[in-house]
Design a protein around this motif. Structure first.
Motif, short mmCIF file in Angstrom:
data_model
loop_
_atom_site.label_atom_id
_atom_site.label_comp_id
_atom_site.label_asym_id
_atom_site.label_seq_id
_atom_site.Cartn_x
_atom_site.Cartn_y
_atom_site.Cartn_z
N PHE A 341 22.85 -21.90 -6.61
CA PHE A 341 21.60 -22.15 -5.91
C PHE A 341 20.82 -20.86 -5.71
O PHE A 341 21.33 -19.76 -5.91
N HIS A 342 19.58 -21.02 -5.28
CA HIS A 342 18.76 -19.86 -4.91
C HIS A 342 19.21 -19.42 -3.51
O HIS A 342 18.77 -19.96 -2.51
N VAL A 343 20.07 -18.43 -3.47
CA VAL A 343 20.65 -17.98 -2.21
C VAL A 343 19.98 -16.70 -1.71
O VAL A 343 19.53 -16.63 -0.57
N THR A 344 19.91 -15.69 -2.57
CA THR A 344 19.33 -14.41 -2.15
C THR A 344 17.82 -14.37 -2.40
O THR A 344 17.18 -13.34 -2.17
N VAL A 448 36.26 -6.53 0.83
CA VAL A 448 36.62 -6.97 -0.52
C VAL A 448 35.38 -7.41 -1.30
O VAL A 448 35.36 -7.37 -2.53
N TRP A 449 34.31 -7.82 -0.59
CA TRP A 449 33.13 -8.34 -1.27
C TRP A 449 32.33 -7.24 -1.97
O TRP A 449 31.44 -7.53 -2.75
N ASN A 450 32.65 -6.00 -1.65
CA ASN A 450 31.97 -4.87 -2.30
C ASN A 450 32.91 -4.09 -3.20
O ASN A 450 32.75 -2.88 -3.36
N THR A 451 33.89 -4.77 -3.79
CA THR A 451 34.86 -4.06 -4.64
C THR A 451 34.49 -4.13 -6.13
O THR A 451 35.32 -3.81 -6.97
N GLY A 452 33.29 -4.56 -6.45
CA GLY A 452 32.83 -4.39 -7.83
C GLY A 452 32.57 -5.62 -8.66
O GLY A 452 32.06 -5.49 -9.77
N CYS A 453 32.89 -6.82 -8.18
CA CYS A 453 32.63 -7.99 -9.01
C CYS A 453 31.17 -8.43 -8.85
O CYS A 453 30.50 -8.07 -7.88
N LEU A 458 25.62 -11.18 -3.92
CA LEU A 458 24.81 -9.97 -4.14
C LEU A 458 23.41 -10.34 -4.62
O LEU A 458 23.23 -11.27 -5.40
N ASP A 459 22.41 -9.57 -4.15
CA ASP A 459 21.04 -9.80 -4.60
C ASP A 459 20.79 -9.05 -5.90
O ASP A 459 21.70 -8.44 -6.48
N THR A 466 24.35 -11.52 1.93
CA THR A 466 24.78 -12.89 2.19
C THR A 466 25.92 -12.99 3.20
O THR A 466 25.87 -13.80 4.13
N ILE A 467 26.94 -12.15 3.03
CA ILE A 467 28.19 -12.32 3.78
C ILE A 467 28.18 -11.53 5.09
O ILE A 467 27.66 -10.41 5.18
N TRP A 468 28.81 -12.10 6.11
CA TRP A 468 29.06 -11.42 7.38
C TRP A 468 30.37 -10.64 7.25
O TRP A 468 31.42 -11.23 6.97
N PRO A 469 30.34 -9.32 7.46
CA PRO A 469 31.54 -8.50 7.22
C PRO A 469 32.47 -8.39 8.44
O PRO A 469 32.95 -7.31 8.76
N GLY A 470 32.71 -9.50 9.09
CA GLY A 470 33.57 -9.48 10.26
C GLY A 470 34.12 -10.86 10.55
O GLY A 470 34.05 -11.77 9.72
#
Length: 502
Positions: A341-344, A448-453, A458-459, A466-470
């Motif tokens: 979907f259009h998320v970002t 983990v969401w910023n580990t490279g995939c 991601l925009d 998008t994600i809440w880091p807590g």
């Protein structure tokens, strides 16, 4: 809606999914009855109304994927299907007497800030109205994204997106191409595989898949939850607690997820005996970087002889021949896009015009990313908030928990406006938004969401908006009440002049 032309309401809620219906219930609990819910379709349900593809179900346990203020002791399975979730939302609309407030077939075309009157002017498919306060609950999973594939218009067969399933088109005996391997695709593949003559899966990136431990909830359990509601609360609390503990690995210790990866690989090996196919299906990124998918049927379906897995994305269509990026070709009669979907780049952002005449999409583009104060408020867009806004998504738990936290924040915004009195608006201060998002992105670095995939989190600039880091508990504390120092208080010019003269 002729009788509603030029109507003014205190609050306008956009959308009637979980976010919109939850906002309506909360407004009534705050004593606000002068509100409308504007829904573009002809019934409530949001994404659970629109997604009716075969196998559609939730990957969050039923008792956690429901409002805390509207428990459902009758959930039939531990993981509920689309039909039961939509029925639950219809039930919420009935029980809380929301239907008189809902305007169906009223898609919002534009909403424009009126600085002179301190209100929003809304143009809908059914007429116009104005509102003191707008709650945008359109959700990130509402507008399907179909990639721009060269030659797609030359395809002679049927093409549709998973969120717009064509139930009139029989897939039996057809050559079906499934494009995408996200949460929808892993449910569609097992449902379609027995029907299709040949099923070709175009997989750009393999997902991590864990078993879906689903079962029927017994009559005895349902009776217990009806007779002793506290047991359902305990069940919900246990499900919540487990996920709060799990999120620590995702947010603080992603290097320790190797054991979970080993379990996922063992799950795959039980069904996929062919080493070449196993290699295609094994991800090369840290588990959790993209959403972990739950299915006990996906891998067995892929092992069937009428299924081909193309380990590459679809890049071109030449008539009925589909060509992958790696050159692999496949013939198809039907193409199903499970491409998200259009998320970002939320389409609703093009329809919101703020105080300086810019749309929300333009404001976010100028700033380089989607940003909002506590996931809700945007500078230059007074008395407007979004539910499931930037950095409020979850990678491992129930979005209903986040929605309810944002509804707490909405309720306090409404209270603060009441206390301030008169024609008044609250506009998020740019400095407060920058400070909030600096803290969010700083915490994001170790997750983990910023580990490279590459993921839909991601925009276009590679930023996780998008994600809440807590944890959900941390977000609830952060949105428990409004800090007025983070907002500028706006009043009409006449009121400001009177205050100066006094």
């Amino acid at each position: 809606m002729a009788e509603h032309e030029h109507e003014h309401v205190r609050v306008a809620v956009i959308g009637s999914g979980f976010g919109g219906l939850g906002a309506a219930v909360r407004l009534r609990r705050e004593g606000v009855t002068d509100f409308v819910v504007l829904e573009r379709a002809g019934s409530v349900g949001g994404t659970w109304r629109d997604n009716t593809y075969p196998g559609c179900a939730c990957d969050v346990p039923s008792h956690l994927y429901s409002f805390s203020f509207a428990p459902n002791p009758e959930w039939p399975r531990t993981f509920s299907g689309q039909r039961h979730i939509r029925a639950y939302l219809e039930h919420v609309a009935d029980v809380f007497r929301l239907r008189p407030h809902i305007r169906f077939d009223s898609e919002v075309k534009t909403m424009t800030w009126n600085a002179g009157r301190l209100c929003w002017d809304l143009e809908t498919a059914a007429g116009s109205l104005s509102a003191d306060f707008v709650v945008s609950a359109t959700g990130p999973l509402s507008d399907p994204r179909i990639p721009d594939i060269p030659g797609l218009d030359t395809f002679p067969g049927k093409v549709f997106h998973s969120a717009r399933w064509d139930h009139d088109h029989d897939l039996r005996g057809k050559r079906v191409a499934m494009v995408g391997t996200g949460a929808s695709a892993i449910q569609i593949v097992p449902a379609v595989q027995p029907l299709a003559e040949r099923l070709t899966l175009f997989q750009r990136t393999p997902p991590w898949v864990m078993p879906r431990v689903d079962r029927a909830i017994t009559g005895a359990e349902r009776l217990l939850h009806r007779r002793l509601p506290v047991t359902a609360q305990l069940r919900r609390g246990l499900l919540w607690g487990i996920r709060e503990l799990q999120v620590q690995l995702f947010t603080k210790r992603p290097d320790e997820l190797g054991l979970v990866e080993a379990l996922a690989k063992r799950n795959m090996a039980r069904s996929i005996k062919d080493p070449a196919l196993r290699a295609k299906l094994t991800p090369d990124y840290r588990i959790g970087c993209k959403r972990i998918l739950l299915s006990s049927e996906y891998y067995p379906a892929l092992a069937e002889p009428n299924v081909d897995v193309v380990a590459s994305g679809l890049s071109e269509v030449r008539g009925s021949t589909l060509v992958a990026a790696d050159g692999t070709e496949a013939e198809a009669d039907v193409i199903v896009f499970g491409t998200g979907f259009h998320v970002t780049d939320m389409p609703i952002a093009d329809r919101v015009v703020g105080a300086d005449g810019r749309t929300l999409a333009e404001a976010w583009a100028a700033g380089g990313a989607m940003e909002a104060l506590r996931g809700a408020s945007v500078p230059g867009f007074p008395n407007w908030m979004t539910v499931i806004g930037p950095n409020t998504g979850l990678g491992n738990s129930s979005m209903i928990l986040m929605i309810e936290s944002q509804l707490n924040y909405m309720a306090d915004l409404v209270r603060q406006l009441r206390v301030l009195g008169g024609r008044v608006a609250l506009d998020a201060r740019p400095g407060a938004v920058r400070s909030w998002n600096r803290r969010v992105q700083e915490r994001m670095k170790r997750t983990v969401w910023n580990t490279g995939c590459e993921s839909w989190y991601l925009d276009a600039n590679g930023r996780n908006s998008t994600i809440w880091p807590g944890t959900t508990a941390e977000f609830r504390r952060a949105t428990r009440q409004v800090d007025l120092s983070e907002y500028e208080v706006l009043r009409t010019p006449a009121v400001r002049k009177a205050e100066v003269d006094a």
